[in-house]
Design a protein around this motif. Structure first.
Motif, mmCIF file in Angstrom:
data_model
loop_
_atom_site.group_PDB
_atom_site.id
_atom_site.type_symbol
_atom_site.label_atom_id
_atom_site.label_comp_id
_atom_site.label_asym_id
_atom_site.label_seq_id
_atom_site.Cartn_x
_atom_site.Cartn_y
_atom_site.Cartn_z
ATOM 1 N N THR A 84 -15.975 6.325 30.963
ATOM 2 C CA THR A 84 -15.688 7.532 30.195
ATOM 3 C C THR A 84 -14.999 8.549 31.095
ATOM 4 O O THR A 84 -15.521 8.907 32.160
ATOM 5 C CB THR A 84 -16.977 8.138 29.619
ATOM 6 O OG1 THR A 84 -17.605 7.172 28.771
ATOM 7 C CG2 THR A 84 -16.667 9.383 28.801
ATOM 8 N N GLU B 150 -13.255 10.579 26.691
ATOM 9 C CA GLU B 150 -12.506 9.411 26.235
ATOM 10 C C GLU B 150 -13.032 8.126 26.864
ATOM 11 O O GLU B 150 -13.364 8.103 28.055
ATOM 12 C CB GLU B 150 -11.028 9.553 26.605
ATOM 13 C CG GLU B 150 -10.251 10.547 25.788
ATOM 14 C CD GLU B 150 -8.780 10.479 26.176
ATOM 15 O OE1 GLU B 150 -7.974 10.084 25.309
ATOM 16 O OE2 GLU B 150 -8.441 10.808 27.320
ATOM 17 N N GLU B 151 -13.060 7.086 26.071
ATOM 18 C CA GLU B 151 -13.402 5.757 26.556
ATOM 19 C C GLU B 151 -12.123 5.096 27.053
ATOM 20 O O GLU B 151 -11.144 5.004 26.318
ATOM 21 C CB GLU B 151 -14.006 4.952 25.406
ATOM 22 C CG GLU B 151 -14.692 3.678 25.799
ATOM 23 C CD GLU B 151 -15.351 3.039 24.586
ATOM 24 O OE1 GLU B 151 -16.582 3.052 24.518
ATOM 25 O OE2 GLU B 151 -14.616 2.548 23.700
ATOM 26 N N ARG B 152 -12.129 4.662 28.308
ATOM 27 C CA ARG B 152 -10.923 4.075 28.886
ATOM 28 C C ARG B 152 -11.246 2.769 29.610
ATOM 29 O O ARG B 152 -12.356 2.582 30.118
ATOM 30 C CB ARG B 152 -10.257 5.040 29.865
ATOM 31 C CG ARG B 152 -9.793 6.349 29.249
ATOM 32 C CD ARG B 152 -8.833 7.033 30.183
ATOM 33 N NE ARG B 152 -8.567 8.406 29.838
ATOM 34 C CZ ARG B 152 -7.806 9.206 30.574
ATOM 35 N NH1 ARG B 152 -7.247 8.747 31.688
ATOM 36 N NH2 ARG B 152 -7.598 10.455 30.204
ATOM 37 N N GLN C 145 -4.502 4.848 28.008
ATOM 38 C CA GLN C 145 -5.840 4.333 27.725
ATOM 39 C C GLN C 145 -6.545 3.784 28.972
ATOM 40 O O GLN C 145 -7.694 3.372 28.914
ATOM 41 C CB GLN C 145 -5.778 3.235 26.667
ATOM 42 C CG GLN C 145 -5.247 3.685 25.314
ATOM 43 C CD GLN C 145 -3.736 3.779 25.267
ATOM 44 O OE1 GLN C 145 -3.042 3.212 26.103
ATOM 45 N NE2 GLN C 145 -3.223 4.515 24.287
#
Length: 297
Positions: free
Chosen positions: A152, A156-158, A192
């Protein structure tokens, strides 16, 4: 001696013109090969050798070639400071700056485990990597089925890492792992992507990170092997499900043959497949494919 072998285990010093490029970024020092060997290679342990090369196309390709030529025993570890032709699932290519991550492959030969259960090896590796990084980097990680490591960054999840398994001759499997450690925001290949540093890691020293990950992998591989590859008996199936960010989400599985299935990811079954509950009430197991998360957990 090949150029690749000639680069193996080189030790540069600051100010050495021949090795100056290795020290061009003082935030990214080279790995300490001697210390890694002392910490990992021991009698009765899994890891039989640790090699570090400065630059190669793919550690997986190199180790598969060595295994098929009979030049590598189980437990061989090959690490690259930089990869120029690294591959992920579906033959996707990626690269990263030198010494910005951990890029390595290991050779396993689980002869006592039925081949039908070898599909658990990438998931096992994901569990081991997540556990090792949690202990050594202090970063909460999650697993995206089947082979991605998520962190995280902000809210955001990356994706910060991935795993690739390849067969290596009779009875061998090479598992490749790539982890972004100090990759900066302006170095990300795609928005991402993420890294341990961007996720607030308490340490980005790659030597202890690599030792922690490999020790964790040795532990989980030993449990799984002792259980004859049974993921439930080894505690692997339960642990993977607990750390899997895909479960409980609505996802789209993009399958071979240009087919896709949308449903809620409800389980990882005994064969390591992701089980989707579709809108028409069918539970469909997915053994291979690309998973897109459509809804936050």
């Amino acid at each position: 001696m090949t150029p690749r072998d000639a680069a193996d285990d080189s030790h540069g010093k600051p100010g050495d013109p021949a090795r100056g490029s290795r020290w061009s970024d003082l935030d990214r020092p080279p790995l300490n090969v001697a210390a890694l060997r002392r910490g990992l290679v021991r009698e009765g342990g899994l890891w039989s050798e640790v090699r570090v090369v400065q630059r190669t196309g793919s550690t997986n390709a190199d180790l598969v070639a060595r295994a098929e030529a009979g030049e590598a025993a189980e437990g061989a570890v090959l690490v690259a400071e930089e990869q120029t032709a690294a591959r992920g699932r579906l033959d996707r290519r990626w690269s990263a700056p030198a010494r910005s991550g951990l890029f390595f492959s290991v050779l396993l030969r689980p002869a006592e485990v039925p081949v039908a259960r070898w599909g658990w090896l990438p998931l096992l590796t994901g569990v081991a990597v997540a556990a090792g990084l949690s202990r050594s980097a202090g970063v909460d990680t999650a697993l995206k089925w089947p082979n991605d490591l998520l962190v995280t960054v902000g809210h955001e999840e990356r994706k910060a890492g991935g795993i690739l398994a390849e067969g290596a001759g009779d009875g061998g499997v090479v598992l490749g792992v790539g982890i972004n450690v100090t990759l900066r925001e302006d170095e990300l290949p795609v928005p991402q992507a993420g890294s341990l540093a961007l996720a607030g890691a308490v340490s980005t020293d790659r030597d202890p990170l690599l030792r922690a990950v490999l020790r964790s992998l040795e532990e989980w591989y030993g449990r799984w092997r002792e259980a004859g590859g049974d993921p439930a008996a080894a505690g692997l199936q339960e642990t993977y499900a607990a750390g899997c960010a895909t479960l409980g989400r609505k996802v789209r599985a993009e399958l071979p043959g240009d087919r896709s299935v949308v449903g809620e990811a409800v389980a990882v079954d005994g064969d390591g497949r992701l089980v989707l509950a579709t809108e028409n009430g069918v539970q469909e197991p997915v053994g291979a494919g690309d998973i897109v998360h459509l809804r936050p957990a």
